[in-house]
Design an enzyme around this catalytic site. Sequence first.
Site, PDB file in Angstrom:
ATOM      1  N   HIS A   1       0.530  -9.611   4.309  1.00 15.36           N
ATOM      2  CA  HIS A   1      -0.567  -8.541   4.396  1.00 15.36           C
ATOM      3  C   HIS A   1      -1.209  -8.454   2.992  1.00 15.36           C
ATOM      4  O   HIS A   1      -0.892  -7.352   2.138  1.00 15.36           O
ATOM      5  CB  HIS A   1       0.020  -7.258   4.867  1.00 15.36           C
TER       6      HIS A   1
ATOM      7  N   ASN B   1      -2.538 -11.202   8.420  1.00 15.51           N
ATOM      8  CA  ASN B   1      -3.558 -10.236   8.477  1.00 15.51           C
ATOM      9  C   ASN B   1      -4.782 -10.459   7.870  1.00 15.51           C
ATOM     10  O   ASN B   1      -5.171 -10.580   6.716  1.00 15.51           O
ATOM     11  CB  ASN B   1      -2.876  -8.836   7.727  1.00 15.51           C
ATOM     12  N   GLU B   2      -5.879 -10.377   8.794  1.00 15.43           N
ATOM     13  CA  GLU B   2      -7.165 -10.569   8.507  1.00 15.43           C
ATOM     14  C   GLU B   2      -7.578 -11.795   7.579  1.00 15.43           C
ATOM     15  O   GLU B   2      -7.872 -11.490   6.499  1.00 15.43           O
ATOM     16  CB  GLU B   2      -7.657  -9.212   7.768  1.00 15.43           C
TER      17      GLU B   2
ATOM     18  N   GLN C   1       0.734  -1.247   0.110  1.00 17.62           N
ATOM     19  CA  GLN C   1       0.054   0.035  -0.017  1.00 17.62           C
ATOM     20  C   GLN C   1       0.700   1.288   0.016  1.00 17.62           C
ATOM     21  O   GLN C   1       0.358   2.342  -0.368  1.00 17.62           O
ATOM     22  CB  GLN C   1      -0.839   0.103   1.226  1.00 17.62           C
TER      23      GLN C   1
HETATM   24  C1  BGC Z   1      -6.472  -3.783   5.843  1.00 16.11           C
HETATM   25  C2  BGC Z   1      -5.792  -2.431   5.411  1.00 16.11           C
HETATM   26  C3  BGC Z   1      -6.691  -1.515   4.782  1.00 16.11           C
HETATM   27  C4  BGC Z   1      -7.728  -0.912   6.010  1.00 16.11           C
HETATM   28  C5  BGC Z   1      -8.533  -0.138   5.443  1.00 16.11           C
HETATM   29  C6  BGC Z   1      -7.926  -3.327   6.700  1.00 16.11           C
HETATM   30  O1  BGC Z   1      -8.638  -4.431   6.263  1.00 16.11           O
HETATM   31  O2  BGC Z   1      -5.506  -4.412   6.736  1.00 16.11           O
HETATM   32  O3  BGC Z   1      -4.811  -3.004   4.518  1.00 16.11           O
HETATM   33  O4  BGC Z   1      -6.127  -0.567   4.183  1.00 16.11           O
HETATM   34  O5  BGC Z   1      -8.540  -2.181   6.321  1.00 16.11           O
HETATM   35  O6  BGC Z   1      -9.473  -0.565   4.706  1.00 16.11           O
END
Ligand code: BGC
Length: 459
Positions: free
Chosen positions: A135, A179-180, A40
């Site tokens: 990520h 991540n997520e 990002q």
């Molecule tokens: C993510 C980020 C994203 C942020 C805002 C999260 O789900 O980890 O990469 O930019 O939310 O949308």
Amino acid sequence: MSASCGAPPGRSASVWPVNDARVLRFPDGFRWGAATSAHQVEGGNTRNDWWRFEATPGAIRGGRGSGDACRHYERFEEDFDLAAADGHTAHRLSLEWSRLEPEPGRFDPAEVAHYHAVLGALRARGMEPVVTLHHFTNPLWIADRGGWESRETIDRFVAFARFCAAEFGAEVDWWCTVNEPEVFAFRGWAEGVWPPAVRDRSRALVVIAHQLEAHGRAYRAIHEADRVDADGDGHAARVGFAKHHVQLEALRAWHPLDRLVAHFERRVFNEAVERAAVDGRIALEIPCARAVRRDVPELKGALDWFGLNYYTRWRVQAFAEPPHVATPGAPVNDLGWEVWPDGLRRALHAAGRTGAPVLVTENGVADAHDALRPRAIVEFAEAMHRAIAEGVPVRGYLHWSLLDNFEWADGWHGRFGLYGVDERDPGAPRVRRRSAEVFARLARANAVTPDVREAAGLA
Ligand code: BGC
């Protein structure tokens, strides 16, 4: 840009009387900082699946991909100067797998040296690195061998985690494996709006399970490979993962179907993932999809800390389009997400139920004009303070994000930065927002003080 960037010195909480009820103090050693992810902000990540996906017509809102992003790959030192001058004591970033391992098993020494320089730059400025290993992006060779639907990817990721832990362990104590997993899987495999653009909920569940399993196995690998206590606090490596906890509630509280769907979504999206890293039991079930149930011994107890990403609440409406809407009349950010600070307090309680200490690994507001964010920062901090007073062991807060950055399929439409970046001119000086000042006062005081509220226009 200089390290001071015009920031006033800010006052420590000690200037306020100890019993001043207007001052909400955070525990000593509480960490304040910002979070980013490699793809990002870095720019030029040509060897991953997102770069390829961004070239698909219509894939990215506005049509502009990550490109040079914020040129953070070159400008990381001055960006860290800004954060350090604002009193940040920690910083979350991710290591780009496709840079470090451009081909299976071949690690690129120049990229390894680059990340040593990045981590060294943080430590030299007194900021503790919190390092994410996955990520959302994948090397092209991973994507082309079946990506996260393939069990081979789990092995490959664990090997990558082991390599990073051995290589960077002397600089890193806080490791965030994935991540997520749930956002990654649903966006890429159920909604099909992220790579690999599949629309099949059963396959999405397989991907969540694989990411969870990868976390459990990487947890063990990192502990084996990283025995260096970089901070001298008695912990060589602390390993967790970041979970996106979204509040999901029925749009119409009286409507049995809205309630039922919200219940199922909470269960699969939040509860099943949060519980899996505690008891090692993967149990992912949603209507009209093949359930995934299995026990993963390596996953059991694989949590030294829990990373909480919290942004919003969605109201669920059954059998309607769109299935999720913001609470009618509530303040919403530029992406239409409700800004609901008490949701952070509730999410922290859910995170605390894992029994692990919690780091807020992301929280923020997409707000190009910085209209809502200054106030939201204070209200989120107040909500977090309440959660701590109620017993949740929160160790730090990492705001999303330091810089405006490439917001995945939303392109450059979600501007989350404490500092503004013009993606058409990523070499230009960063633009300091009022939010950066609010956050700086909060971090320096380690408290919500009248000063902080004043900077946010709340005094
Ligand atoms: C993510 C980020 C994203 C942020 C805002 C999260 O789900 O980890 O990469 O930019 O939310 O949308």
